[in-house]
Design a protein around this motif. Structure first.
Motif, PDB file in Angstrom:
ATOM      1  N   SER A  41       0.810  -1.217   0.000  1.00 40.51           N
ATOM      2  CA  SER A  41       0.000   0.000   0.000  1.00 40.51           C
ATOM      3  C   SER A  41       0.847   1.273   0.000  1.00 40.51           C
ATOM      4  N   ARG A  42       2.148   1.160   0.262  1.00 37.87           N
ATOM      5  CA  ARG A  42       3.008   2.347   0.301  1.00 37.87           C
ATOM      6  C   ARG A  42       4.214   2.140  -0.608  1.00 37.87           C
ATOM      7  N   ARG A  43       4.105   2.659  -1.799  1.00 39.53           N
ATOM      8  CA  ARG A  43       5.205   2.594  -2.762  1.00 39.53           C
ATOM      9  C   ARG A  43       6.068   3.840  -2.635  1.00 39.53           C
ATOM     10  N   LEU A  44       7.302   3.700  -2.998  1.00 38.84           N
ATOM     11  CA  LEU A  44       8.213   4.836  -3.036  1.00 38.84           C
ATOM     12  C   LEU A  44       7.794   5.735  -4.191  1.00 38.84           C
ATOM     13  N   ARG A  45       7.619   7.024  -3.910  1.00 33.47           N
ATOM     14  CA  ARG A  45       7.239   7.986  -4.952  1.00 33.47           C
ATOM     15  C   ARG A  45       8.508   8.619  -5.518  1.00 33.47           C
ATOM     16  N   VAL A  46       8.610   8.594  -6.841  1.00 32.72           N
ATOM     17  CA  VAL A  46       9.784   9.148  -7.521  1.00 32.72           C
ATOM     18  C   VAL A  46       9.356  10.002  -8.705  1.00 32.72           C
ATOM     19  N   ARG A  47      10.281  10.828  -9.149  1.00 27.14           N
ATOM     20  CA  ARG A  47      10.052  11.594 -10.371  1.00 27.14           C
ATOM     21  C   ARG A  47      11.301  11.480 -11.238  1.00 27.14           C
ATOM     22  N   LEU A  48      11.070  11.559 -12.513  1.00 21.41           N
ATOM     23  CA  LEU A  48      12.145  11.457 -13.487  1.00 21.41           C
ATOM     24  C   LEU A  48      12.782  12.824 -13.684  1.00 21.41           C
ATOM     25  N   THR A 102      13.154   0.863 -16.067  1.00 21.81           N
ATOM     26  CA  THR A 102      11.848   0.916 -16.718  1.00 21.81           C
ATOM     27  C   THR A 102      11.269  -0.498 -16.756  1.00 21.81           C
ATOM     28  N   ALA A 103       9.997  -0.596 -17.082  1.00 22.57           N
ATOM     29  CA  ALA A 103       9.350  -1.906 -17.187  1.00 22.57           C
ATOM     30  C   ALA A 103       9.985  -2.753 -18.286  1.00 22.57           C
ATOM     31  N   THR A 104      10.427  -2.128 -19.356  1.00 19.03           N
ATOM     32  CA  THR A 104      11.064  -2.861 -20.459  1.00 19.03           C
ATOM     33  C   THR A 104      12.348  -3.540 -19.987  1.00 19.03           C
ATOM     34  N   VAL A 105      13.179  -2.799 -19.267  1.00 19.50           N
ATOM     35  CA  VAL A 105      14.421  -3.379 -18.744  1.00 19.50           C
ATOM     36  C   VAL A 105      14.089  -4.446 -17.707  1.00 19.50           C
ATOM     37  N   ARG A 106      13.093  -4.184 -16.867  1.00 18.94           N
ATOM     38  CA  ARG A 106      12.673  -5.184 -15.876  1.00 18.94           C
ATOM     39  C   ARG A 106      12.361  -6.511 -16.550  1.00 18.94           C
ATOM     40  N   ASP A 107      11.596  -6.468 -17.627  1.00 18.18           N
ATOM     41  CA  ASP A 107      11.224  -7.697 -18.316  1.00 18.18           C
ATOM     42  C   ASP A 107      12.448  -8.421 -18.872  1.00 18.18           C
ATOM     43  N   ALA A 108      13.433  -7.667 -19.353  1.00 21.01           N
ATOM     44  CA  ALA A 108      14.630  -8.272 -19.953  1.00 21.01           C
ATOM     45  C   ALA A 108      15.571  -8.851 -18.906  1.00 21.01           C
ATOM     46  N   VAL A 109      15.697  -8.205 -17.765  1.00 19.80           N
ATOM     47  CA  VAL A 109      16.696  -8.608 -16.776  1.00 19.80           C
ATOM     48  C   VAL A 109      16.112  -9.474 -15.656  1.00 19.80           C
ATOM     49  N   ASP A 141       5.620   9.900 -14.110  1.00 16.60           N
ATOM     50  CA  ASP A 141       6.470   9.988 -15.294  1.00 16.60           C
ATOM     51  C   ASP A 141       6.630   8.675 -16.060  1.00 16.60           C
ATOM     52  N   GLY A 142       6.067   7.587 -15.555  1.00 12.00           N
ATOM     53  CA  GLY A 142       6.194   6.318 -16.257  1.00 12.00           C
ATOM     54  C   GLY A 142       6.102   5.127 -15.325  1.00 12.00           C
ATOM     55  N   ASP A 143       6.345   3.947 -15.895  1.00 12.51           N
ATOM     56  CA  ASP A 143       6.289   2.678 -15.174  1.00 12.51           C
ATOM     57  C   ASP A 143       7.713   2.296 -14.786  1.00 12.51           C
ATOM     58  N   PHE A 144       8.072   2.502 -13.503  1.00 17.85           N
ATOM     59  CA  PHE A 144       9.428   2.263 -13.035  1.00 17.85           C
ATOM     60  C   PHE A 144       9.442   1.219 -11.926  1.00 17.85           C
ATOM     61  N   TRP A 145      10.573   0.528 -11.853  1.00 19.33           N
ATOM     62  CA  TRP A 145      10.750  -0.550 -10.886  1.00 19.33           C
ATOM     63  C   TRP A 145      12.094  -0.403 -10.203  1.00 19.33           C
ATOM     64  N   MET A 146      12.170  -0.928  -8.991  1.00 19.77           N
ATOM     65  CA  MET A 146      13.406  -0.909  -8.233  1.00 19.77           C
ATOM     66  C   MET A 146      13.710  -2.339  -7.801  1.00 19.77           C
ATOM     67  N   PHE A 147      14.945  -2.753  -8.016  1.00 20.44           N
ATOM     68  CA  PHE A 147      15.387  -4.062  -7.545  1.00 20.44           C
ATOM     69  C   PHE A 147      16.291  -3.841  -6.344  1.00 20.44           C
ATOM     70  N   ILE A 148      15.921  -4.443  -5.213  1.00 15.09           N
ATOM     71  CA  ILE A 148      16.697  -4.346  -3.982  1.00 15.09           C
ATOM     72  C   ILE A 148      17.386  -5.692  -3.775  1.00 15.09           C
TER      73      ILE A 148
END
Length: 173
Positions: free
Chosen positions: A24-31, A57-64, A81-88
């Motif tokens: 329910s609490r995502r990190l808010r970011v801006r490009l 980006t979601a595209t890189v997420r899918d590839a990696v 600003d878009g569909d972004f993901w973070m890998f921890i």
């Protein structure tokens, strides 16, 4: 990429970022699109947010994603600003402190590593990780992740350790 609210900055600076986030609490970011001088920044599928996470980006997420699976947590970010993901990445105790060159605070905590040495047996099956000595420090990527990300613009890798020859890694019986 930049955090938006105080909570987001505090979460990124915590030693356990994942525990600060929830479904329910995502990190808010801006490009960030322009440099401090106003020039347009080069677009990339990998974005800088902090040294201890991969932001993409979601595209890189899918590839990696296949190379990262099982080595940490993939978390969606909230952005207008878009569909972004973070890998921890997971923290993995693989650093050979005796063979590394460490600088410590007077408390004994590690502040800097000028030469890395890892326990090869602890890296078997590892693709990407952080070390407990520097929990908010750099990410360490093994060849599968380097190969998966090497086609992205704006990313470079620095080899910090050369594993011993294969015959030196296998214990003699």
């Amino acid at each position: 990429m930049q955090c938006v609210e105080d909570f987001d900055f505090e979460a990124m600076n915590s030693t356990d970022l994942l525990s600060r986030l929830s479904s329910s609490r995502r990190l808010r970011v801006r490009l960030i699109r322009n440099s401090e001088r106003g020039t347009l920044l080069q677009a990339s599928g990998l974005l800088w947010l902090s040294s201890h996470v991969l932001t993409m980006t979601a595209t890189v997420r899918d590839a990696v994603c296949p190379a990262l699976e099982g080595h940490g947590a993939l978390v969606p970010l909230q952005s207008d600003d878009g569909d972004f993901w973070m890998f921890i990445p997971d923290v993995w105790d693989a650093l050979n402190e005796a063979g590394s060159c460490l600088t410590r605070f007077s408390s004994g905590r590690v502040i800097y590593v000028s030469r890395y040495d890892f326990h090869p047996d602890r890296l078997v099956g590892r693709a990407v990780f952080r070390i407990p000595q520097l929990p908010k420090g750099p990410l360490f990527c093994t060849p599968p992740v380097v190969e998966a990300l090497s086609g992205e613009s704006g990313v470079t890798f620095k080899q910090v350790w050369q594993p011993p020859a294969l015959n030196e890694q296998i214990p003699k019986t």
